[in-house]
Every structure is written in C-alpha cells, then in structure tokens.
Scaffold this motif. Structure first.
Motif, PDB file in Angstrom:
ATOM      1  N   SER A 188      -4.327  35.918 -24.063  1.00  0.00           N
ATOM      2  CA  SER A 188      -5.552  35.184 -23.766  1.00  0.00           C
ATOM      3  C   SER A 188      -6.062  34.559 -25.058  1.00  0.00           C
ATOM      4  O   SER A 188      -5.527  34.801 -26.141  1.00  0.00           O
ATOM      5  N   ASP A 189      -7.097  33.765 -24.947  1.00  0.00           N
ATOM      6  CA  ASP A 189      -7.677  33.087 -26.096  1.00  0.00           C
ATOM      7  C   ASP A 189      -8.369  34.106 -27.005  1.00  0.00           C
ATOM      8  O   ASP A 189      -8.121  34.177 -28.183  1.00  0.00           O
ATOM      9  N   HIS A 190      -9.260  34.874 -26.443  1.00  0.00           N
ATOM     10  CA  HIS A 190      -9.996  35.937 -27.150  1.00  0.00           C
ATOM     11  C   HIS A 190     -10.774  36.694 -26.100  1.00  0.00           C
ATOM     12  O   HIS A 190     -10.820  36.295 -24.937  1.00  0.00           O
ATOM     13  N   GLY A 191     -11.382  37.778 -26.494  1.00  0.00           N
ATOM     14  CA  GLY A 191     -12.216  38.509 -25.552  1.00  0.00           C
ATOM     15  C   GLY A 191     -13.554  37.811 -25.371  1.00  0.00           C
ATOM     16  O   GLY A 191     -13.824  36.776 -25.976  1.00  0.00           O
ATOM     17  N   GLU A 192     -14.374  38.386 -24.548  1.00  0.00           N
ATOM     18  CA  GLU A 192     -15.664  37.766 -24.237  1.00  0.00           C
ATOM     19  C   GLU A 192     -16.728  38.860 -24.124  1.00  0.00           C
ATOM     20  O   GLU A 192     -16.469  39.926 -23.587  1.00  0.00           O
ATOM     21  N   TYR A 193     -17.918  38.591 -24.664  1.00  0.00           N
ATOM     22  CA  TYR A 193     -19.026  39.519 -24.485  1.00  0.00           C
ATOM     23  C   TYR A 193     -19.678  39.189 -23.153  1.00  0.00           C
ATOM     24  O   TYR A 193     -20.112  38.064 -22.929  1.00  0.00           O
ATOM     25  N   LEU A 194     -19.745  40.165 -22.282  1.00  0.00           N
ATOM     26  CA  LEU A 194     -20.281  39.951 -20.941  1.00  0.00           C
ATOM     27  C   LEU A 194     -21.592  40.695 -20.743  1.00  0.00           C
ATOM     28  O   LEU A 194     -21.829  41.315 -19.726  1.00  0.00           O
ATOM     29  N   GLY A 195     -22.430  40.652 -21.772  1.00  0.00           N
ATOM     30  CA  GLY A 195     -23.728  41.292 -21.693  1.00  0.00           C
ATOM     31  C   GLY A 195     -23.799  42.632 -22.406  1.00  0.00           C
ATOM     32  O   GLY A 195     -24.858  43.269 -22.419  1.00  0.00           O
ATOM     33  N   GLU A 196     -22.683  43.091 -23.027  1.00  0.00           N
ATOM     34  CA  GLU A 196     -22.721  44.350 -23.762  1.00  0.00           C
ATOM     35  C   GLU A 196     -23.765  44.249 -24.873  1.00  0.00           C
ATOM     36  O   GLU A 196     -23.736  43.323 -25.679  1.00  0.00           O
TER      37      GLU A 196
ATOM     38  N   HIS B  27     -18.681  34.932 -27.581  1.00  0.00           N
ATOM     39  CA  HIS B  27     -17.543  35.548 -28.251  1.00  0.00           C
ATOM     40  C   HIS B  27     -17.585  35.423 -29.769  1.00  0.00           C
ATOM     41  O   HIS B  27     -16.564  35.451 -30.421  1.00  0.00           O
ATOM     42  N   SER B  28     -18.749  35.293 -30.347  1.00  0.00           N
ATOM     43  CA  SER B  28     -18.781  35.193 -31.801  1.00  0.00           C
ATOM     44  C   SER B  28     -19.429  36.433 -32.391  1.00  0.00           C
ATOM     45  O   SER B  28     -19.295  37.515 -31.855  1.00  0.00           O
ATOM     46  N   SER B  29     -20.152  36.289 -33.473  1.00  0.00           N
ATOM     47  CA  SER B  29     -20.691  37.436 -34.188  1.00  0.00           C
ATOM     48  C   SER B  29     -21.685  38.196 -33.332  1.00  0.00           C
ATOM     49  O   SER B  29     -22.374  37.603 -32.504  1.00  0.00           O
ATOM     50  N   PRO B  30     -21.814  39.485 -33.535  1.00  0.00           N
ATOM     51  CA  PRO B  30     -21.029  40.304 -34.449  1.00  0.00           C
ATOM     52  C   PRO B  30     -19.667  40.628 -33.846  1.00  0.00           C
ATOM     53  O   PRO B  30     -19.489  40.598 -32.632  1.00  0.00           O
ATOM     54  N   LEU B  31     -18.707  40.924 -34.719  1.00  0.00           N
ATOM     55  CA  LEU B  31     -17.383  41.276 -34.222  1.00  0.00           C
ATOM     56  C   LEU B  31     -17.449  42.612 -33.511  1.00  0.00           C
ATOM     57  O   LEU B  31     -17.982  43.590 -34.029  1.00  0.00           O
ATOM     58  N   ARG B  32     -16.937  42.633 -32.307  1.00  0.00           N
ATOM     59  CA  ARG B  32     -16.915  43.837 -31.477  1.00  0.00           C
ATOM     60  C   ARG B  32     -15.561  43.898 -30.797  1.00  0.00           C
ATOM     61  O   ARG B  32     -14.910  42.874 -30.600  1.00  0.00           O
ATOM     62  N   PRO B  33     -15.124  45.075 -30.371  1.00  0.00           N
ATOM     63  CA  PRO B  33     -13.833  45.174 -29.684  1.00  0.00           C
ATOM     64  C   PRO B  33     -13.704  44.228 -28.494  1.00  0.00           C
ATOM     65  O   PRO B  33     -12.633  43.668 -28.263  1.00  0.00           O
ATOM     66  N   GLU B  34     -14.789  44.008 -27.761  1.00  0.00           N
ATOM     67  CA  GLU B  34     -14.719  43.141 -26.582  1.00  0.00           C
ATOM     68  C   GLU B  34     -14.304  41.720 -26.952  1.00  0.00           C
ATOM     69  O   GLU B  34     -13.719  41.000 -26.147  1.00  0.00           O
ATOM     70  N   GLY B  35     -14.599  41.286 -28.161  1.00  0.00           N
ATOM     71  CA  GLY B  35     -14.299  39.926 -28.582  1.00  0.00           C
ATOM     72  C   GLY B  35     -12.997  39.762 -29.333  1.00  0.00           C
ATOM     73  O   GLY B  35     -12.384  38.703 -29.291  1.00  0.00           O
ATOM     74  N   VAL B  36     -12.562  40.802 -30.035  1.00  0.00           N
ATOM     75  CA  VAL B  36     -11.387  40.640 -30.895  1.00  0.00           C
ATOM     76  C   VAL B  36     -10.110  41.249 -30.334  1.00  0.00           C
ATOM     77  O   VAL B  36      -9.023  40.900 -30.791  1.00  0.00           O
ATOM     78  N   TYR B  37     -10.205  42.144 -29.378  1.00  0.00           N
ATOM     79  CA  TYR B  37      -8.990  42.670 -28.763  1.00  0.00           C
ATOM     80  C   TYR B  37      -8.488  41.660 -27.749  1.00  0.00           C
ATOM     81  O   TYR B  37      -9.147  41.403 -26.750  1.00  0.00           O
ATOM     82  N   VAL B  38      -7.345  41.068 -28.013  1.00  0.00           N
ATOM     83  CA  VAL B  38      -6.811  40.004 -27.174  1.00  0.00           C
ATOM     84  C   VAL B  38      -5.736  40.574 -26.258  1.00  0.00           C
ATOM     85  O   VAL B  38      -4.723  41.088 -26.723  1.00  0.00           O
ATOM     86  N   PRO B  39      -5.960  40.483 -24.948  1.00  0.00           N
ATOM     87  CA  PRO B  39      -4.923  40.938 -24.025  1.00  0.00           C
ATOM     88  C   PRO B  39      -3.631  40.155 -24.249  1.00  0.00           C
ATOM     89  O   PRO B  39      -3.643  38.923 -24.278  1.00  0.00           O
ATOM     90  N   THR B  40      -2.541  40.872 -24.458  1.00  0.00           N
ATOM     91  CA  THR B  40      -1.235  40.261 -24.704  1.00  0.00           C
ATOM     92  C   THR B  40      -0.179  41.018 -23.908  1.00  0.00           C
ATOM     93  O   THR B  40      -0.191  42.241 -23.874  1.00  0.00           O
ATOM     94  N   VAL B  41       0.716  40.272 -23.260  1.00  0.00           N
ATOM     95  CA  VAL B  41       1.768  40.874 -22.443  1.00  0.00           C
ATOM     96  C   VAL B  41       3.107  40.312 -22.900  1.00  0.00           C
ATOM     97  O   VAL B  41       3.250  39.094 -23.090  1.00  0.00           O
TER      98      VAL B  41
END
Length: 168
Positions: free
Chosen positions: A137-145, A151-165
């Motif tokens: 995927s492009d990047h993660g997304e903050y969905l209200g956490e 998807h920008s600052s602050p860096l959080r796992p939801e934004g930087v962990y990129v699903p890859t298969v």
C-alpha cells in the motif's frame, strides 16, 4: 534514511541489489492511481514510469511485478473525481471516525479488487507460476486514533507500517 540517505523526493536510492534489478528476470513497478504518473516514487527509485500489465505478459522469462496501490489514500475515491483540498477531507471526517473508517475500508476493498483482477490476468496468461508478485500500500492512515486524521506527523505505527504481500 541513515543507511540509504534518502531524505526527500530529490534523493535517489543508491545502487544496491534490489527486486527490480534481478539478473535473468524482467521487472515492472506499477503504481495504481490516477496521479501515479507524477508520483515522486519513480524518481526516488530511479525507475521508468508505470507500465501496464499487458506490456509485460509477452516473453518467456519470469519476472518480478511490484505494485504500490494508493487505494487507502484520502480522499478514498479516485483523485480524478476529487475537486477539493486535503483540508476538506480532514474537515469532512473530523469527529466522524465511523464514516472515516467506513470509507477507508471501502477504498481498501476496491484496491484489493483491482489487484485480484491483475492477478487473474497473470493466471490467464500462464505467467503466475513464473512471477514474484509484491503488493504494497502507499502508507497507513490515521482513522481517528487519539484524534488524528490523515497520515503525517506525529509518526505512529498506523501511518508507517505499510501492508506488504509477497506472492510466489
């Protein structure tokens, strides 16, 4: 960044062995999305612009197919259908995490459907067994956490962990 030195869209990944340059394999990097042609990822990776899957199905050798999909990227619909600004999206979802999650999930489902169609093309062409497929995927997304949207600052796992298969 402390190893490869890429700090901005103006930097290039150094000459290192990578999946897009394996000896004996043709490779393709495809980025789905309406704005894919102008994305800086092509410059950073120093690779040619997207190529359709059809252009790669000819030939007898195996190959590596890498796809980066922006299906989970706001505005959660094709960019060609979006005439607003990022701030409009943030304001639309502010205080409405359920709608944000719903639209994000629908966009992810659409990205998965697109990818499955391309995998079916590989299968029909008899190339599936000879191909290493990488989907990210492009990047993660903050969905209200913690109140964050986007998807920008602050860096959080939801934004930087990129699903890859990886499929082979």
């Amino acid at each position: 960044p402390h190893r490869h030195g890429v700090l901005s869209w103006q930097d290039r990944v150094p000459e290192l062995p990578d999946l897009l340059n394996l000896d004996g394999y043709r490779s393709a990097f495809y980025q789905a999305g309406a704005d894919a042609e102008s994305d800086g990822i092509f410059d950073v990776l120093d690779i040619e612009r997207k190529r359709s899957l059809d252009s790669l199905l000819s030939g007898e050798d195996g190959w590596v197919y890498f796809e980066r999909h922006q299906g989970g990227h706001v505005p959660f619909k094709p960019w060609s259908d979006f005439d607003g600004k990022f701030a409009d999206v943030v304001n639309e979802y502010a205080g409405n995490a359920s709608a944000h999650r719903r639209d994000y999930a629908a966009a992810i489902d659409g990205a998965a459907d697109d990818f499955e169609r391309r995998m079916a093309e590989l299968e029909r062409a008899g190339k599936r067994d000879d191909t290493l497929v990488v989907f990210a995927s492009d990047h993660g997304e903050y969905l209200g956490e913690d109140g964050f949207v986007g998807h920008s600052s602050p860096l959080r796992p939801e934004g930087v962990y990129v699903p890859t298969v990886f499929l082979h």
